[in-house]
Scaffold this motif. Structure first.
Motif, PDB file in Angstrom:
ATOM      1  N   LYS A 111      46.427  48.075  40.145  1.00 24.16           N
ATOM      2  CA  LYS A 111      47.616  47.335  40.500  1.00 24.16           C
ATOM      3  C   LYS A 111      48.325  46.850  39.276  1.00 24.16           C
ATOM      4  CE  LYS A 111      46.445  46.394  44.962  1.00 24.16           C
ATOM      5  NZ  LYS A 111      46.786  45.680  46.185  1.00 24.16           N
ATOM      6  N   SER A 112      49.663  46.727  39.492  1.00 22.12           N
ATOM      7  CA  SER A 112      50.325  46.374  38.257  1.00 22.12           C
ATOM      8  C   SER A 112      50.018  44.733  38.197  1.00 22.12           C
ATOM      9  CB  SER A 112      52.019  46.508  38.467  1.00 22.12           C
ATOM     10  OG  SER A 112      52.373  45.672  39.655  1.00 22.12           O
ATOM     11  N   HIS A 113      50.731  44.041  37.000  1.00 23.82           N
ATOM     12  CA  HIS A 113      50.379  42.689  37.055  1.00 23.82           C
ATOM     13  C   HIS A 113      51.131  42.168  37.938  1.00 23.82           C
ATOM     14  CE1 HIS A 113      49.756  38.948  34.814  1.00 23.82           C
ATOM     15  NE2 HIS A 113      51.078  38.708  35.029  1.00 23.82           N
ATOM     16  N   GLY A 138      37.197  33.995  48.223  1.00 26.16           N
ATOM     17  CA  GLY A 138      38.241  34.578  48.517  1.00 26.16           C
ATOM     18  C   GLY A 138      38.891  35.126  47.142  1.00 26.16           C
ATOM     19  N   VAL A 139      38.958  34.478  46.203  1.00 30.97           N
ATOM     20  CA  VAL A 139      39.541  35.055  44.944  1.00 30.97           C
ATOM     21  C   VAL A 139      38.593  35.970  44.290  1.00 30.97           C
ATOM     22  CG1 VAL A 139      40.247  34.426  42.475  1.00 30.97           C
ATOM     23  CG2 VAL A 139      40.819  32.723  44.403  1.00 30.97           C
ATOM     24  N   CYS A 140      37.210  35.886  44.265  1.00 29.35           N
ATOM     25  CA  CYS A 140      36.374  36.726  43.708  1.00 29.35           C
ATOM     26  C   CYS A 140      36.468  37.961  44.519  1.00 29.35           C
ATOM     27  CB  CYS A 140      35.026  36.234  43.655  1.00 29.35           C
ATOM     28  SG  CYS A 140      35.035  35.080  42.196  1.00 29.35           S
ATOM     29  N   SER A 141      36.467  37.817  45.784  1.00 31.62           N
ATOM     30  CA  SER A 141      36.655  39.192  46.795  1.00 31.62           C
ATOM     31  C   SER A 141      37.884  39.923  46.514  1.00 31.62           C
ATOM     32  CB  SER A 141      36.526  38.668  48.338  1.00 31.62           C
ATOM     33  OG  SER A 141      35.307  38.262  48.663  1.00 31.62           O
ATOM     34  N   TYR A 142      38.905  39.405  46.230  1.00 29.36           N
ATOM     35  CA  TYR A 142      40.060  39.930  45.871  1.00 29.36           C
ATOM     36  C   TYR A 142      39.921  40.880  44.568  1.00 29.36           C
ATOM     37  CZ  TYR A 142      44.708  41.008  44.385  1.00 29.36           C
ATOM     38  OH  TYR A 142      45.981  41.926  43.699  1.00 29.36           O
ATOM     39  N   LEU A 143      39.383  40.033  43.870  1.00 31.14           N
ATOM     40  CA  LEU A 143      39.411  40.786  42.252  1.00 31.14           C
ATOM     41  C   LEU A 143      38.573  41.864  42.182  1.00 31.14           C
ATOM     42  CD1 LEU A 143      38.921  37.485  40.279  1.00 31.14           C
ATOM     43  CD2 LEU A 143      40.876  39.051  40.549  1.00 31.14           C
ATOM     44  N   ASP A 146      39.725  41.199  33.260  1.00 33.15           N
ATOM     45  CA  ASP A 146      40.076  42.299  32.688  1.00 33.15           C
ATOM     46  C   ASP A 146      40.701  43.395  33.682  1.00 33.15           C
ATOM     47  OD1 ASP A 146      40.381  44.776  31.180  1.00 33.15           O
ATOM     48  OD2 ASP A 146      38.212  45.105  30.868  1.00 33.15           O
ATOM     49  N   THR A 147      41.859  43.476  33.346  1.00 30.17           N
ATOM     50  CA  THR A 147      42.379  44.142  34.663  1.00 30.17           C
ATOM     51  C   THR A 147      42.709  45.469  34.362  1.00 30.17           C
ATOM     52  OG1 THR A 147      44.713  43.683  33.602  1.00 30.17           O
ATOM     53  CG2 THR A 147      44.036  42.171  35.167  1.00 30.17           C
ATOM     54  N   SER A 148      42.073  46.321  33.358  1.00 33.28           N
ATOM     55  CA  SER A 148      42.116  47.615  33.066  1.00 33.28           C
ATOM     56  C   SER A 148      41.531  48.573  34.005  1.00 33.28           C
ATOM     57  CB  SER A 148      41.743  47.706  31.454  1.00 33.28           C
ATOM     58  OG  SER A 148      40.307  47.468  31.545  1.00 33.28           O
ATOM     59  N   GLU A 208      37.591  43.792  44.938  1.00 34.82           N
ATOM     60  CA  GLU A 208      38.325  44.849  45.647  1.00 34.82           C
ATOM     61  C   GLU A 208      39.201  45.592  45.016  1.00 34.82           C
ATOM     62  OE1 GLU A 208      39.703  42.895  49.210  1.00 34.82           O
ATOM     63  OE2 GLU A 208      37.787  42.387  49.955  1.00 34.82           O
ATOM     64  N   ASN A 209      39.932  45.133  43.905  1.00 36.71           N
ATOM     65  CA  ASN A 209      40.803  45.721  43.252  1.00 36.71           C
ATOM     66  C   ASN A 209      40.359  46.081  41.711  1.00 36.71           C
ATOM     67  OD1 ASN A 209      43.500  45.736  44.834  1.00 36.71           O
ATOM     68  ND2 ASN A 209      42.608  43.574  45.007  1.00 36.71           N
ATOM     69  N   GLY A 210      39.031  46.181  41.343  1.00 36.85           N
ATOM     70  CA  GLY A 210      38.486  46.613  40.282  1.00 36.85           C
ATOM     71  C   GLY A 210      38.816  45.933  38.972  1.00 36.85           C
ATOM     72  N   ILE A 211      39.026  44.474  39.338  1.00 40.70           N
ATOM     73  CA  ILE A 211      39.171  43.573  38.233  1.00 40.70           C
ATOM     74  C   ILE A 211      37.817  42.874  37.895  1.00 40.70           C
ATOM     75  CG2 ILE A 211      40.653  41.396  37.597  1.00 40.70           C
ATOM     76  CD1 ILE A 211      42.631  42.437  39.913  1.00 40.70           C
ATOM     77  N   ASN A 212      37.656  42.884  36.567  1.00 43.40           N
ATOM     78  CA  ASN A 212      36.290  42.017  36.202  1.00 43.40           C
ATOM     79  C   ASN A 212      36.562  40.844  35.745  1.00 43.40           C
ATOM     80  OD1 ASN A 212      33.623  42.487  35.588  1.00 43.40           O
ATOM     81  ND2 ASN A 212      33.983  42.766  33.358  1.00 43.40           N
ATOM     82  N   ILE A 213      35.796  39.926  36.033  1.00 44.13           N
ATOM     83  CA  ILE A 213      35.578  38.467  35.616  1.00 44.13           C
ATOM     84  C   ILE A 213      34.902  38.378  34.256  1.00 44.13           C
ATOM     85  CG2 ILE A 213      35.008  36.204  35.729  1.00 44.13           C
ATOM     86  CD1 ILE A 213      35.069  36.883  38.964  1.00 44.13           C
TER      87      ILE A 213
END
Length: 90
Positions: free
Chosen positions: A56-58, A19-24, A50-52, A26-31
């Motif tokens: 989405k904002s923080h 669930g958490v990794c799918s959200y990340l 890395d949210t760059s 889908e939103n272009g957030i790299n682990i």
């Protein structure tokens, strides 16, 4: 690079990481780094992401992950890396 620390804590159940990794994803957030453990039925995960690459904002990410956590039965918290480091300096 904009780093964020994400922690996930709660009773262990199927699908928490998915669930958490799918959200990340889908939103272009790299682990960048991840640590996960289960102790006597309690799930604990810490991620550096890395949210760059995300639009989405923080605050949006934090709010959406909080809602996701409630849905899957865990507590999800997000902190910007610089705040996390400042809080944990001796």
């Amino acid at each position: 690079m904009k780093k964020t620390i994400i922690t996930v804590v709660g009773r262990d159940t199927v699908g928490i990481i998915a669930g958490v990794c799918s959200y990340l994803a889908e939103n272009g957030i790299n682990i960048l780094d991840i640590s996960q453990t289960i102790v006597q039925g309690y799930f604990n995960m810490m991620m550096i992401v890395d949210t760059s690459g995300s639009s989405k904002s923080h605050n949006e990410m934090t709010d959406e992950l909080k809602v996701l956590g409630e849905k899957i039965g865990v507590i999800i918290r997000c902190q910007r890396e610089e705040i996390f480091q400042s809080m944990h300096r001796i």
